[in-house]
Each structure stands twice: as structure tokens, then as C-alpha cells.
Design a protein around this motif. Structure first.
Motif, PDB file in Angstrom:
ATOM      1  N   GLU A 113       0.834  -1.211   0.000  1.00 34.28           N
ATOM      2  CA  GLU A 113       0.000   0.000   0.000  1.00 34.28           C
ATOM      3  C   GLU A 113       0.868   1.261   0.000  1.00 34.28           C
ATOM      4  O   GLU A 113       0.530   2.247  -0.663  1.00 34.28           O
ATOM      5  N   VAL A 114       1.980   1.204   0.754  1.00 38.62           N
ATOM      6  CA  VAL A 114       2.871   2.379   0.783  1.00 38.62           C
ATOM      7  C   VAL A 114       3.466   2.616  -0.600  1.00 38.62           C
ATOM      8  O   VAL A 114       3.552   3.763  -1.078  1.00 38.62           O
ATOM      9  N   ILE A 115       3.895   1.508  -1.262  1.00 42.23           N
ATOM     10  CA  ILE A 115       4.456   1.658  -2.618  1.00 42.23           C
ATOM     11  C   ILE A 115       3.407   2.206  -3.566  1.00 42.23           C
ATOM     12  O   ILE A 115       3.680   3.114  -4.374  1.00 42.23           O
ATOM     13  N   ARG A 116       2.164   1.658  -3.457  1.00 43.54           N
ATOM     14  CA  ARG A 116       1.087   2.139  -4.325  1.00 43.54           C
ATOM     15  C   ARG A 116       0.778   3.614  -4.032  1.00 43.54           C
ATOM     16  O   ARG A 116       0.555   4.410  -4.952  1.00 43.54           O
ATOM     17  N   ALA A 117       0.792   3.962  -2.725  1.00 45.39           N
ATOM     18  CA  ALA A 117       0.530   5.356  -2.363  1.00 45.39           C
ATOM     19  C   ALA A 117       1.639   6.276  -2.884  1.00 45.39           C
ATOM     20  O   ALA A 117       1.374   7.401  -3.338  1.00 45.39           O
ATOM     21  N   ALA A 118       2.900   5.769  -2.824  1.00 51.33           N
ATOM     22  CA  ALA A 118       4.006   6.578  -3.343  1.00 51.33           C
ATOM     23  C   ALA A 118       3.868   6.789  -4.853  1.00 51.33           C
ATOM     24  O   ALA A 118       4.074   7.894  -5.365  1.00 51.33           O
TER      25      ALA A 118
ATOM     26  N   VAL B  15       0.049  12.048  -8.812  1.00 52.68           N
ATOM     27  CA  VAL B  15      -0.685  13.255  -8.413  1.00 52.68           C
ATOM     28  C   VAL B  15       0.221  14.472  -8.493  1.00 52.68           C
ATOM     29  O   VAL B  15      -0.208  15.564  -8.897  1.00 52.68           O
ATOM     30  N   GLN B  16       1.504  14.287  -8.104  1.00 52.54           N
ATOM     31  CA  GLN B  16       2.449  15.395  -8.177  1.00 52.54           C
ATOM     32  C   GLN B  16       2.630  15.854  -9.614  1.00 52.54           C
ATOM     33  O   GLN B  16       2.672  17.059  -9.913  1.00 52.54           O
ATOM     34  N   ALA B  17       2.718  14.858 -10.536  1.00 54.29           N
ATOM     35  CA  ALA B  17       2.860  15.216 -11.954  1.00 54.29           C
ATOM     36  C   ALA B  17       1.622  15.950 -12.459  1.00 54.29           C
ATOM     37  O   ALA B  17       1.719  16.965 -13.165  1.00 54.29           O
ATOM     38  N   VAL B  18       0.430  15.437 -12.072  1.00 55.27           N
ATOM     39  CA  VAL B  18      -0.813  16.108 -12.480  1.00 55.27           C
ATOM     40  C   VAL B  18      -0.883  17.504 -11.884  1.00 55.27           C
ATOM     41  O   VAL B  18      -1.291  18.466 -12.555  1.00 55.27           O
ATOM     42  N   LEU B  19      -0.451  17.604 -10.608  1.00 54.18           N
ATOM     43  CA  LEU B  19      -0.473  18.905  -9.950  1.00 54.18           C
ATOM     44  C   LEU B  19       0.464  19.888 -10.641  1.00 54.18           C
ATOM     45  O   LEU B  19       0.113  21.063 -10.848  1.00 54.18           O
ATOM     46  N   GLU B  20       1.659  19.398 -10.988  1.00 51.03           N
ATOM     47  CA  GLU B  20       2.589  20.281 -11.687  1.00 51.03           C
ATOM     48  C   GLU B  20       2.023  20.714 -13.040  1.00 51.03           C
ATOM     49  O   GLU B  20       2.173  21.877 -13.453  1.00 51.03           O
ATOM     50  N   THR B  21       1.342  19.745 -13.714  1.00 50.67           N
ATOM     51  CA  THR B  21       0.709  20.107 -14.993  1.00 50.67           C
ATOM     52  C   THR B  21      -0.374  21.146 -14.781  1.00 50.67           C
ATOM     53  O   THR B  21      -0.484  22.128 -15.540  1.00 50.67           O
ATOM     54  N   GLU B  22      -1.194  20.925 -13.725  1.00 53.68           N
ATOM     55  CA  GLU B  22      -2.262  21.884 -13.423  1.00 53.68           C
ATOM     56  C   GLU B  22      -1.687  23.254 -13.074  1.00 53.68           C
ATOM     57  O   GLU B  22      -2.223  24.289 -13.474  1.00 53.68           O
ATOM     58  N   ILE B  23      -0.564  23.233 -12.320  1.00 58.05           N
ATOM     59  CA  ILE B  23       0.063  24.519 -11.960  1.00 58.05           C
ATOM     60  C   ILE B  23       0.565  25.230 -13.210  1.00 58.05           C
ATOM     61  O   ILE B  23       0.406  26.450 -13.372  1.00 58.05           O
ATOM     62  N   GLY B  24       1.199  24.429 -14.119  1.00 58.09           N
ATOM     63  CA  GLY B  24       1.658  25.046 -15.366  1.00 58.09           C
ATOM     64  C   GLY B  24       0.514  25.618 -16.182  1.00 58.09           C
ATOM     65  O   GLY B  24       0.606  26.742 -16.705  1.00 58.09           O
ATOM     66  N   GLU B  25      -0.590  24.826 -16.290  1.00 59.72           N
ATOM     67  CA  GLU B  25      -1.744  25.330 -17.027  1.00 59.72           C
ATOM     68  C   GLU B  25      -2.351  26.553 -16.342  1.00 59.72           C
ATOM     69  O   GLU B  25      -2.805  27.498 -17.003  1.00 59.72           O
ATOM     70  N   HIS B  26      -2.349  26.517 -14.993  1.00 62.05           N
ATOM     71  CA  HIS B  26      -2.886  27.670 -14.251  1.00 62.05           C
ATOM     72  C   HIS B  26      -2.038  28.913 -14.494  1.00 62.05           C
ATOM     73  O   HIS B  26      -2.558  30.023 -14.704  1.00 62.05           O
ATOM     74  N   ASP B  27      -0.698  28.715 -14.468  1.00 62.70           N
ATOM     75  CA  ASP B  27       0.186  29.853 -14.727  1.00 62.70           C
ATOM     76  C   ASP B  27      -0.013  30.385 -16.150  1.00 62.70           C
ATOM     77  O   ASP B  27      -0.020  31.605 -16.383  1.00 62.70           O
ATOM     78  N   ALA B  28      -0.158  29.432 -17.108  1.00 63.07           N
ATOM     79  CA  ALA B  28      -0.391  29.861 -18.494  1.00 63.07           C
ATOM     80  C   ALA B  28      -1.710  30.612 -18.617  1.00 63.07           C
ATOM     81  O   ALA B  28      -1.811  31.629 -19.323  1.00 63.07           O
ATOM     82  N   LEU B  29      -2.747  30.107 -17.920  1.00 63.73           N
ATOM     83  CA  LEU B  29      -4.042  30.782 -17.941  1.00 63.73           C
ATOM     84  C   LEU B  29      -3.955  32.166 -17.301  1.00 63.73           C
ATOM     85  O   LEU B  29      -4.538  33.139 -17.804  1.00 63.73           O
ATOM     86  N   LYS B  30      -3.196  32.252 -16.199  1.00 59.39           N
ATOM     87  CA  LYS B  30      -3.008  33.567 -15.563  1.00 59.39           C
ATOM     88  C   LYS B  30      -2.316  34.533 -16.523  1.00 59.39           C
ATOM     89  O   LYS B  30      -2.684  35.708 -16.629  1.00 59.39           O
ATOM     90  N   SER B  31      -1.264  34.006 -17.188  1.00 55.60           N
ATOM     91  CA  SER B  31      -0.535  34.868 -18.119  1.00 55.60           C
ATOM     92  C   SER B  31      -1.437  35.314 -19.274  1.00 55.60           C
ATOM     93  O   SER B  31      -1.444  36.490 -19.661  1.00 55.60           O
ATOM     94  N   ALA B  32      -2.211  34.339 -19.819  1.00 56.20           N
ATOM     95  CA  ALA B  32      -3.109  34.691 -20.921  1.00 56.20           C
ATOM     96  C   ALA B  32      -4.174  35.670 -20.471  1.00 56.20           C
ATOM     97  O   ALA B  32      -4.528  36.625 -21.195  1.00 56.20           O
ATOM     98  N   THR B  33      -4.684  35.463 -19.259  1.00 59.48           N
ATOM     99  CA  THR B  33      -5.708  36.383 -18.726  1.00 59.48           C
ATOM    100  C   THR B  33      -5.135  37.772 -18.531  1.00 59.48           C
ATOM    101  O   THR B  33      -5.756  38.788 -18.865  1.00 59.48           O
ATOM    102  N   ARG B  34      -3.903  37.834 -17.979  1.00 60.03           N
ATOM    103  CA  ARG B  34      -3.280  39.144 -17.767  1.00 60.03           C
ATOM    104  C   ARG B  34      -3.039  39.838 -19.095  1.00 60.03           C
ATOM    105  O   ARG B  34      -3.296  41.040 -19.255  1.00 60.03           O
ATOM    106  N   THR B  35      -2.554  39.039 -20.067  1.00 60.81           N
ATOM    107  CA  THR B  35      -2.307  39.634 -21.394  1.00 60.81           C
ATOM    108  C   THR B  35      -3.600  40.149 -22.025  1.00 60.81           C
ATOM    109  O   THR B  35      -3.644  41.241 -22.597  1.00 60.81           O
TER     110      THR B  35
END
Length: 305
Positions: free
Chosen positions: A163-168, A174-194
């Protein structure tokens, strides 16, 4: 803890074996003594039988002498002396036999006591050995239960490790998805600001949140669309007025002139829109720069830190 219990069990078994060996060593002299007493009792019984046989022979001799008493006086005296001597010997034999019998009974009592003591000691040792066997069986069952419990905990530990290995792995995904979401969020922020900067959205600040920017952008877009609609209608009326000086703009501002039937009215609107499609596009190009804001450049701004 299991090894300590098993070691304690081995020590107890060794102690029981040592006690059994000691008891056997103690019983061995008693058994030898009983055997000696039995041999002595057999010897005394044999002596007693010999004395009885001798007494019988003496009585036989006496009877023979008594038969000859009437014929031979001298023999009578001799026989009388022999008889007295035989009686003395018989009495002594009887006394010795009684002594031997008492001694034999005493030896038999001692032998019985020793045998009983040996039997009691052997019974006690058997019961103690049985109790040791029961206790050893109990400790073996406890050891087996401990091994089963240990195996169960090992299996549970393996399940937890899985279970620990599966959770890791899930955490990495989840970390990869989160980083992707953060990148998309940053891109959306930049596009919105522009976009906000390009549309010159009022109330926009560089430190405002993405939600507030989108709300401001939505309001500004609605205002721009409303302004574009008004500008387009006004420019279209102005073009019509420039071509037809006597045109009734007020009547045109009331909308379409259509039949009363809804279906016919819809069909008429479709025909009018199709007729005005190409000409309307050409007319809209004349006012594009006045109504539509310029396209922002690709490097107008990057994501905010």
C-alpha cells in the motif's frame, strides 16, 4: 519474546529429564534392597522348610524308637535320651523357626514398605513427567500460536508495504498532475493578464487573483460586445442614411417588417440574413479597426512570478 519462551521450554524439559534421572537413581537402590530382602526371605523360608523336614525325620525316629521300647529296656533309656534330645532339638528348631519367621515377616514388611515407597515415588515421578509433558505441549501450542501470529503480522506488513508503494506511486502521479495543473494555471493567468492588458480592463491590478481577473474580463467583454453591437448598428444606420437622404431611420430602428405568421416571419428573417451575409461582411470590414482591438503580440507578457 518467542525465542525466550522456547528457550524457557527447553530448560524446563531438561530440568524434568534431570529430575527423572535423579528419581531413577534413587529408586535403583530401593529396588536392589527389595531384591536382597526377597532373596533373604527365600533363604529363611528354605531354612524353615529344612528344619521342619529335620523335625519330621526326628519324630519318625522317635516313633520307631517308641515301637522298640517294649522289647529293649536299654534301648528304651537310650531312646528316651534321644527323644529328650530330639525334643530339645525340635523345640530349639521351633524357636529358631519362629525367630526366622518373625525376621522373615519383618523383612517382608520392610520389603513391602520399600516397594510401596518405590511405587509411590515412581507414581509421583510419572505424574510429574506427565505434568511436564502437558506443560511442554502447552508451550509448544503457544510457540505455534506465536509463529502463526508472526506470519500474520508479516503478511500484514507486506500488505502495508504494498500500500505504501502504491501510495508513493499515486503521489508521484498526483504530483505530476499537480505540476501540470500549476503550469496550465500559470499559463491561464498569463493569458488572462495579457488579455486584460490588451482590452484595457478597468479595475485590473497586477496582484489581483485569477478569479477577480476573469470576472473583470467577463464584464469588460460584455461591455465591449455591447459597445461593438451599438457601434455596428449606428454605423449601419449611418451608411443607410448616407445613401437614402429621405429614409425614415426611426422606422428602421423598430426592427424587421415581417408577416404576422411566426413561421413565415422566421423564413423571411432567414432570407434577409442570407441576402445580407456577404454584403454585411464587406461592410463590417470598414469598421473593423474602429470596433475590434488589435491582436496582442506573442511576447506581450510572461507568467507572473
Amino acid at each position: 519474546m518467542q525465542s525466550a519462551e522456547v528457550e524457557d521450554l527447553h530448560l524446563r524439559c531438561a530440568d524434568a529429564k534431570a529430575k527423572a534421572a535423579t528419581a531413577q537413581e534413587q529408586v535403583a537402590p530401593l529396588v536392589a534392597r527389595v531384591k536382597e530382602l526377597e532373596e533373604e526371605l527365600a533363604r529363611v523360608a528354605s531354612d524353615h522348610d529344612a528344619f521342619r523336614s529335620w523335625a519330621g525325620e526326628a519324630m519318625t525316629s522317635i516313633k520307631a524308637l517308641v515301637g522298640q521300647l517294649g522289647t529293649e529296656q536299654g534301648v528304651h533309656q537310650l531312646t528316651k535320651g534321644a527323644l529328650d534330645e530330639a525334643l530339645k532339638v525340635a523345640e530349639a528348631s521351633r524357636t529358631e523357626a519362629m525367630v526366622c519367621r518373625g525376621k522373615a515377616e519383618e523383612l517382608e514388611g520392610e520389603a513391602s514398605k520399600a516397594a510401596e515407597a518405590s511405587r509411590v515415588e515412581v507414581q509421583r515421578l510419572k505424574e510429574k513427567a506427565k505434568a511436564s509433558q502437558v506443560e511442554a505441549q502447552c508451550w509448544r501450542e503457544k510457540a505455534e500460536a506465536s509463529r502463526v501470529e508472526a506470519r500474520r503480522w508479516e503478511e500484514k506488513a507486506k500488505e502495508l508495504e504494498t500500500e505504501v508503494i502504491r501510495a508513493a506511486e499515486t503521489s508521484v502521479a498526483v504530483q505530476a498532475v499537480l505540476e501540470t495543473e500549476i503550469g496550465e494555471h500559470d499559463a491561464l493567468k498569463s493569458a488572462t493578464r495579457t488579455t486584460c492588458e490588451a482590452l484595457e480592463v478597468e479595475g485590473f491590478q497586477s496582484g489581483s487573483s485569477l478569479g477577480s481577473r476573469l470576472i473583470a474580463l467577463s464584464g469588460q467583454a460584455r461591455e465591449r460586445l455591447r459597445g461593438a453591437l451599438h457601434t455596428g448598428v449606428k454605423r449601419a444606420l449611418a451608411v443607410i442614411a448616407s445613401h437614402y437622404i429621405s429614409v425614415d431611420l426611426k422606422a428602421i430602428s423598430d426592427g424587421y417588417v415581417l408577416p404576422d405568421d411566426d413561421r413565415e416571419a422566421d423564413e423571411e428573417v432567414v432570407k434577409l440574413m442570407e441576402a445580407a451575409e456577404g454584403l454585411g461582411t464587406a461592410l463590417a470590414k470598414l469598421f473593423k479597426e474602429e470596433v475590434v482591438p488589435p491582436t496582442p503580440s506573442a511576447d506581450a507578457g510572461g507568467p507572473e512570478p
